[in-house]
Design a protein around this motif. Structure first.
Motif, PDB file in Angstrom:
ATOM      1  N   GLU A  42       0.818  -1.221   0.000  1.00  0.00           N
ATOM      2  CA  GLU A  42       0.000   0.000   0.000  1.00  0.00           C
ATOM      3  C   GLU A  42       0.853   1.273   0.000  1.00  0.00           C
ATOM      4  O   GLU A  42       0.316   2.361  -0.101  1.00  0.00           O
ATOM      5  CB  GLU A  42      -0.914   0.016   1.233  1.00  0.00           C
ATOM      6  CG  GLU A  42      -2.002  -1.047   1.178  1.00  0.00           C
ATOM      7  CD  GLU A  42      -2.823  -1.091   2.454  1.00  0.00           C
ATOM      8  OE1 GLU A  42      -3.695  -1.968   2.552  1.00  0.00           O
ATOM      9  OE2 GLU A  42      -2.595  -0.271   3.373  1.00  0.00           O
ATOM     10  N   PHE A 233      -8.641   2.667   7.202  1.00  0.00           N
ATOM     11  CA  PHE A 233      -7.964   3.409   6.136  1.00  0.00           C
ATOM     12  C   PHE A 233      -6.780   2.587   5.651  1.00  0.00           C
ATOM     13  O   PHE A 233      -6.132   1.916   6.446  1.00  0.00           O
ATOM     14  CB  PHE A 233      -7.434   4.746   6.655  1.00  0.00           C
ATOM     15  CG  PHE A 233      -8.507   5.680   7.141  1.00  0.00           C
ATOM     16  CD1 PHE A 233      -9.360   6.323   6.251  1.00  0.00           C
ATOM     17  CD2 PHE A 233      -8.671   5.911   8.504  1.00  0.00           C
ATOM     18  CE1 PHE A 233     -10.349   7.175   6.701  1.00  0.00           C
ATOM     19  CE2 PHE A 233      -9.667   6.773   8.961  1.00  0.00           C
ATOM     20  CZ  PHE A 233     -10.501   7.402   8.063  1.00  0.00           C
ATOM     21  N   ARG A 234      -6.529   2.667   4.362  1.00  0.00           N
ATOM     22  CA  ARG A 234      -5.310   2.070   3.829  1.00  0.00           C
ATOM     23  C   ARG A 234      -4.211   3.128   3.806  1.00  0.00           C
ATOM     24  O   ARG A 234      -4.490   4.323   3.810  1.00  0.00           O
ATOM     25  CB  ARG A 234      -5.545   1.529   2.421  1.00  0.00           C
ATOM     26  CG  ARG A 234      -6.503   0.344   2.327  1.00  0.00           C
ATOM     27  CD  ARG A 234      -6.416  -0.290   0.938  1.00  0.00           C
ATOM     28  NE  ARG A 234      -6.419   0.720  -0.106  1.00  0.00           N
ATOM     29  CZ  ARG A 234      -7.507   1.159  -0.740  1.00  0.00           C
ATOM     30  NH1 ARG A 234      -8.685   0.645  -0.447  1.00  0.00           N
ATOM     31  NH2 ARG A 234      -7.407   2.089  -1.655  1.00  0.00           N
ATOM     32  N   ASP A 236      -2.387   3.953   1.317  1.00  0.00           N
ATOM     33  CA  ASP A 236      -2.468   4.809   0.120  1.00  0.00           C
ATOM     34  C   ASP A 236      -3.571   5.859   0.261  1.00  0.00           C
ATOM     35  O   ASP A 236      -3.442   6.974  -0.256  1.00  0.00           O
ATOM     36  CB  ASP A 236      -2.635   3.974  -1.157  1.00  0.00           C
ATOM     37  CG  ASP A 236      -3.748   2.963  -1.081  1.00  0.00           C
ATOM     38  OD1 ASP A 236      -4.021   2.471   0.031  1.00  0.00           O
ATOM     39  OD2 ASP A 236      -4.354   2.660  -2.111  1.00  0.00           O
ATOM     40  N   GLU A 237      -4.617   5.542   1.025  1.00  0.00           N
ATOM     41  CA  GLU A 237      -5.644   6.563   1.275  1.00  0.00           C
ATOM     42  C   GLU A 237      -5.088   7.667   2.169  1.00  0.00           C
ATOM     43  O   GLU A 237      -5.358   8.860   1.957  1.00  0.00           O
ATOM     44  CB  GLU A 237      -6.867   5.928   1.940  1.00  0.00           C
ATOM     45  CG  GLU A 237      -7.649   5.030   0.997  1.00  0.00           C
ATOM     46  CD  GLU A 237      -8.745   4.243   1.715  1.00  0.00           C
ATOM     47  OE1 GLU A 237      -9.806   4.053   1.102  1.00  0.00           O
ATOM     48  OE2 GLU A 237      -8.539   3.832   2.877  1.00  0.00           O
ATOM     49  N   ALA A 240      -2.954   9.795   0.029  1.00  0.00           N
ATOM     50  CA  ALA A 240      -3.736  10.643  -0.883  1.00  0.00           C
ATOM     51  C   ALA A 240      -4.259  11.867  -0.123  1.00  0.00           C
ATOM     52  O   ALA A 240      -4.231  12.985  -0.646  1.00  0.00           O
ATOM     53  CB  ALA A 240      -4.892   9.834  -1.477  1.00  0.00           C
ATOM     54  N   ALA A 241      -4.685  11.655   1.111  1.00  0.00           N
ATOM     55  CA  ALA A 241      -5.183  12.782   1.913  1.00  0.00           C
ATOM     56  C   ALA A 241      -4.065  13.785   2.179  1.00  0.00           C
ATOM     57  O   ALA A 241      -4.279  15.003   2.149  1.00  0.00           O
ATOM     58  CB  ALA A 241      -5.763  12.271   3.235  1.00  0.00           C
TER      59      ALA A 241
END
Lengths: 257, 207
Positions: A42, A233-234, A236-237, A240-241
């Motif tokens: 991830e 949450f991952r 990568d999320e 992204a945030a």
């Protein structure tokens, strides 16, 4: 270019990842090697394993976990929990750890930090500090926050920086397990006191908290455990945030493969 | 056989494991004969430049590596092992490096925290000549931990931006080095090591 790191923390008890509030009520969160692989995929920037059993019987369990992880995951791996000597550190580094983290053993015997830095180089030495807000600023606590160490945080930061710490893993014991966000004042205090990289820890409940740790707290890396283990949450999320908030982050290298 | 030079400095297991992961037979060794017989030599290094020089001298490995380099055998220096390829470092005045690349290693400058302990992107040199980055796209991400870096010069093959332009890789023929840690740079790092191995075996040109 400054690139904050996102670091999932795996608390390992008897060879299993656990999660709990203030080290109580431990719940099983899976196999550490499998989780480490998932986080690498991830886009985790580093991994931290903390052995929270840390009795001498369990050392070999942790060494095996580190060995298996280091065979398939090629990102920096910090291992801590129960490291009390150069030899303890050596066995973890031989198994494939890149850095070792010391906490209460350094409080009990600060010279350990210097010994580790001398033997392995300071980039290998992470000093983990559990801090708690008191009447006159922040103090250092040990034993999962139950025992005051009788040390002022600022003095302790300066001491370990001088002794040879390469990085600070700073946990707010007031926030740990609360999901209320990092203690940003604590982070600001640490990041303005010392020049060493500081990893923020304790209290993450939302992805905004990760952003704040960097932008307001000044942290160089953000650490979280339960929000990732629960698959809420991952990684990568989370990244992204952080990117959406204007931070430069490293994308997962596996994307599109 | 690839020799990862063990001279008592830092954690060398990571480099060995990473080479094993790309299918290369890597031995961790301080044995002079083994190193002299190896098809390729990898010199890791952490900590202070001067301490690494001392350790190389104390183990008699300085002259062994000198022979390996003089023969133009495939050679990869990593982090301080890379810095050791230069003439010296302002970190440890009075200590001589192996001196195959010209110039002196200097402390990172600019409005940035030192050490650089983070992932950063590689910018390829204008001539983009290095085989090590083959197949890795425009600006690959790799992991750095360092307070000092070699100067940007005609041997520099990639740089990163950290308070200024910082040498991240250099090479001349089969003698190459990385300031970052390919063994800790995930799949991109492993691909760099794989490219090194392929070039060392003659399957790819060095540039």
């Amino acid at each position: 270019m400054r690139v904050p790191r996102v670091i999932p923390c795996l608390d390992v008890h008897d060879g299993r990842v656990v999660k709990g509030v203030n080290f109580l009520d431990l719940l099983d969160a899976g196999d550490p090697v499998e989780l480490a692989r998932r986080y690498d995929l991830e886009g985790a920037d580093e991994l931290v394993f903390l052995d929270i059993t840390a009795t001498s019987d369990d050392r070999s369990t942790m060494v095996r976990v580190v060995e298996m992880t280091a065979e398939t995951v090629f990102i920096p791996l910090t291992v801590g929990g129960g490291v009390r000597s150069v030899e303890d550190a050596r066995s973890l580094l031989r198994a494939g750890a890149d850095k070792v983290s010391v906490n209460s053993a350094a409080v009990a015997r600060p010279g350990l930090v210097a010994e580790l830095a001398e033997e392995f180089g300071r980039q290998c030495v992470v000093v983990a500090i559990d801090a708690k807000r008191g009447d006159d600023g922040y103090g250092v606590v040990t034993h999962g926050g139950r025992r005051p160490a009788g040390l002022d945080l600022v003095e302790w930061l300066e001491t370990v920086a001088k002794l040879g710490a390469g990085e600070i893993l700073l946990t707010s014991m007031d926030r740990d397990g609360t999901r209320a966000g990092y203690d940003l004042q604590l982070l600001q205090l640490a990041t303005t006191t010392i020049d060493l990289p500081v990893i923020a820890s304790g209290g993450v409940g939302t992805l905004d908290h990760l952003v704040e740790g960097v932008t307001t707290g000044g942290a160089d890396a953000v650490l979280a455990a339960s929000i990732f283990h629960s698959s809420e949450f991952r990684i990568d999320e989370a990244k992204a945030a952080m990117r959406d908030a204007g931070l430069t982050i490293r994308p997962s290298p596996y994307r599109g493969q | 056989m690839l020799a990862v030079v063990d001279y008592g400095i830092g954690n060398l297991r990571s480099a060995q494991k990473a080479f094993e992961a790309v299918g290369e037979d890597a031995v961790l060794t301080s044995d002079h004969a083994t190193i002299l017989r190896a098809d390729a030599v990898v010199l890791p290094g952490v900590g202070a430049f001067g301490r690494c020089v001392d350790a190389l001298e104390a183990s008699g490995l300085r002259s062994v590596l000198g022979d390996v380099l003089a023969e133009q055998r495939p050679f990869l220096g990593i982090c301080v092992g890379f810095q050791l390829l230069y003439e010296g470092s302002t970190e440890s005045p009075g200590f001589s490096g192996l001196g195959v690349f010209e110039g002196t290693v200097n402390k990172l400058t600019g409005p940035v925290k030192v050490p650089q302990m983070q992932w950063n992107q590689l910018d390829r040199g204008a001539n983009d000549a290095t085989t090590l980055l083959r197949g890795l796209g425009d600006r690959p991400w790799v992991y750095f931990v360092h307070s000092f870096a070699p100067p940007v010069s005609d041997v520099t093959t990639a740089t990163c931006d950290y308070g200024g332009t910082v040498t991240a890789m250099a090479g001349r023929g089969p003698v190459v080095g990385t300031q970052f840690h390919p063994e800790k740079s995930g799949p991109i790092g492993l691909a760099i090591l794989e490219n090194f191995v392929a070039a060392a075996k003659g399957e790819l040109p060095w540039s």
